[in-house]
Design an enzyme around this catalytic site. Structure first.
Site, PDB file in Angstrom:
ATOM      1  N   ASN A 151       6.329   4.259   5.214  1.00  0.00           N
ATOM      2  CA  ASN A 151       5.955   3.738   6.529  1.00  0.00           C
ATOM      3  C   ASN A 151       6.653   4.584   7.588  1.00  0.00           C
ATOM      4  O   ASN A 151       7.310   5.586   7.276  1.00  0.00           O
ATOM      5  CB  ASN A 151       6.284   2.245   6.650  1.00  0.00           C
ATOM      6  CG  ASN A 151       7.770   1.945   6.515  1.00  0.00           C
ATOM      7  OD1 ASN A 151       8.631   2.807   6.733  1.00  0.00           O
ATOM      8  ND2 ASN A 151       8.099   0.722   6.153  1.00  0.00           N
ATOM      9  N   ALA A 180       5.438  -8.238   1.527  1.00  0.00           N
ATOM     10  CA  ALA A 180       4.835  -7.503   0.406  1.00  0.00           C
ATOM     11  C   ALA A 180       3.644  -6.644   0.816  1.00  0.00           C
ATOM     12  O   ALA A 180       2.915  -6.165  -0.055  1.00  0.00           O
ATOM     13  CB  ALA A 180       4.417  -8.480  -0.690  1.00  0.00           C
ATOM     14  N   ALA A 181       3.455  -6.433   2.107  1.00  0.00           N
ATOM     15  CA  ALA A 181       2.278  -5.678   2.548  1.00  0.00           C
ATOM     16  C   ALA A 181       2.256  -4.269   1.966  1.00  0.00           C
ATOM     17  O   ALA A 181       1.235  -3.796   1.466  1.00  0.00           O
ATOM     18  CB  ALA A 181       2.244  -5.618   4.080  1.00  0.00           C
ATOM     19  N   GLY A 182       3.399  -3.576   2.011  1.00  0.00           N
ATOM     20  CA  GLY A 182       3.453  -2.224   1.480  1.00  0.00           C
ATOM     21  C   GLY A 182       3.219  -2.177  -0.019  1.00  0.00           C
ATOM     22  O   GLY A 182       2.591  -1.244  -0.535  1.00  0.00           O
ATOM     23  N   ASP A 183       3.697  -3.185  -0.737  1.00  0.00           N
ATOM     24  CA  ASP A 183       3.499  -3.222  -2.186  1.00  0.00           C
ATOM     25  C   ASP A 183       2.043  -3.512  -2.541  1.00  0.00           C
ATOM     26  O   ASP A 183       1.510  -2.939  -3.495  1.00  0.00           O
ATOM     27  CB  ASP A 183       4.414  -4.281  -2.811  1.00  0.00           C
ATOM     28  CG  ASP A 183       5.880  -3.960  -2.599  1.00  0.00           C
ATOM     29  OD1 ASP A 183       6.217  -2.766  -2.521  1.00  0.00           O
ATOM     30  OD2 ASP A 183       6.684  -4.901  -2.490  1.00  0.00           O
TER      31      ASP A 183
END
Length: 313
Positions: free
Chosen positions: A186, A251-254
């Site tokens: 990010n 948990a958006a990135g995961d």
């Protein structure tokens, strides 16, 4: 048949999440609204996301012999993640303490514990075990850095597409980057790794060039509400974000990385894989918690169809 599975080398934790109207300032106590105990860890989250996306998924990691170890193993099993490459070690299971405010923003203290016992021998054994079944390797940095770097090299040598989510951001040896097919930082992670300020698409493209110069084939920098910037030697492309109302961004990135990896393993083109990852990441922000917020394939399909229908009007 071509291997269409995903192998994830990464952390497993029990996530203890406290929800409050706002996060406390230094030395301050605030009253919370709720608390949850669920499966977490970036490795586990990405494995669950890949499995929910429809990919056969193996997780390589360590849990303890305590009650938390039983809780996280049961949760992984329920989501369809293969447990054959998870080792039970004689220590406590990793724990993450997460605090979430009313806007969905969060801060996290991750205590690795059993995750620190993952070693290169385990990684090599597991990569051999999934040979011919998996085509994509997902990595993060909540395990020992030397183990993550070894996994990138071993995965590349085994012919796997290596996707590195460099979180939490920390210094890595320059030699690791030539083994990485896709890097997915990010803005703050890209800034920490490159030493450049990353605040918009233009600065993200400069940071992406830093990764490409070191051997990465594809730099995919996520920009939150600004979408994602995809940069290769051949092309730079911006993907807009999907509009949602965030509740918890934990948990958006995961979700993004797990669905991206599953799509690549299924042989989908890069643009489609990125869109599926972004849709999954957006949906993950609409529910509280880490693993409980990870969407299924049907929900992602429906969001993408709705966006396509809106764009066609």
């Amino acid at each position: 048949m071509e291997p269409n599975g995903v192998v994830v080398v990464g952390s497993i934790s029990a996530d203890v999440t406290a929800f409050a109207r706002r996060l406390p300032r230094r030395g301050e106590t605030v009253l919370g609204d709720d608390v949850t105990l669920v499966l977490g860890g970036k490795g586990a989250n990405q494995a669950v996301a890949a499995a929910r996306a429809g990919a056969p998924t193996w997780l390589v990691g360590c849990v303890g012999t305590d009650a938390f170890g039983e809780i996280v193993s049961s949760a992984l099993r329920s989501h369809g993640v293969a447990l054959t490459e998870i080792r039970s070690v004689g220590t406590r299971t990793g724990v993450a303490h997460i605090r979430v405010d009313a806007s969905g923003e969060n801060d996290i203290v991750m205590t690795p514990l059993a995750n620190a016992d993952l070693n290169t021998v385990m990684v090599d054994e597991s990569i051999r075990a999934v040979r011919g079944k998996a085509s994509v390797l997902l990595l993060q940095l909540e395990i020992p850095v030397d183990v993550a770097c070894h996994a990138a090299e071993a995965g590349a040598e085994a012919g796997l597409t290596v996707v590195l989510d460099p979180a939490p951001a920390q210094p890595l040896p320059d030699g690791v980057w030539r083994h990485v097919s896709v890097v997915t930082p990010n803005e703050s992670e890209a800034a920490a790794l490159t030493g450049m300020r990353v605040a918009d698409a233009e600065s993200a493209e400069r940071a992406a060039g830093w990764f490409l110069d070191r051997g990465v084939r594809h730099a995919l920098i996520t920009l939150g509400g600004g979408g994602a910037l995809s940069v290769t030697r051949e092309r730079t492309r911006h993907f807009p974000a999907y509009p949602v109302t965030p509740v918890d961004t934990t948990a958006a990135g995961d979700a993004f990385t797990g669905f991206l990896g599953a799509a690549l393993a299924a042989g989908l083109d890069t643009a489609t894989a990125v869109r599926r990852g972004m849709a999954a990441g957006a949906l993950a922000t609409t529910l509280p918690g880490a693993s409980p917020s990870l969407p299924g394939r049907t929900a992602v399909d429906e969001l993408l169809a709705a966006v396509a229908e809106e764009a066609a009007r």
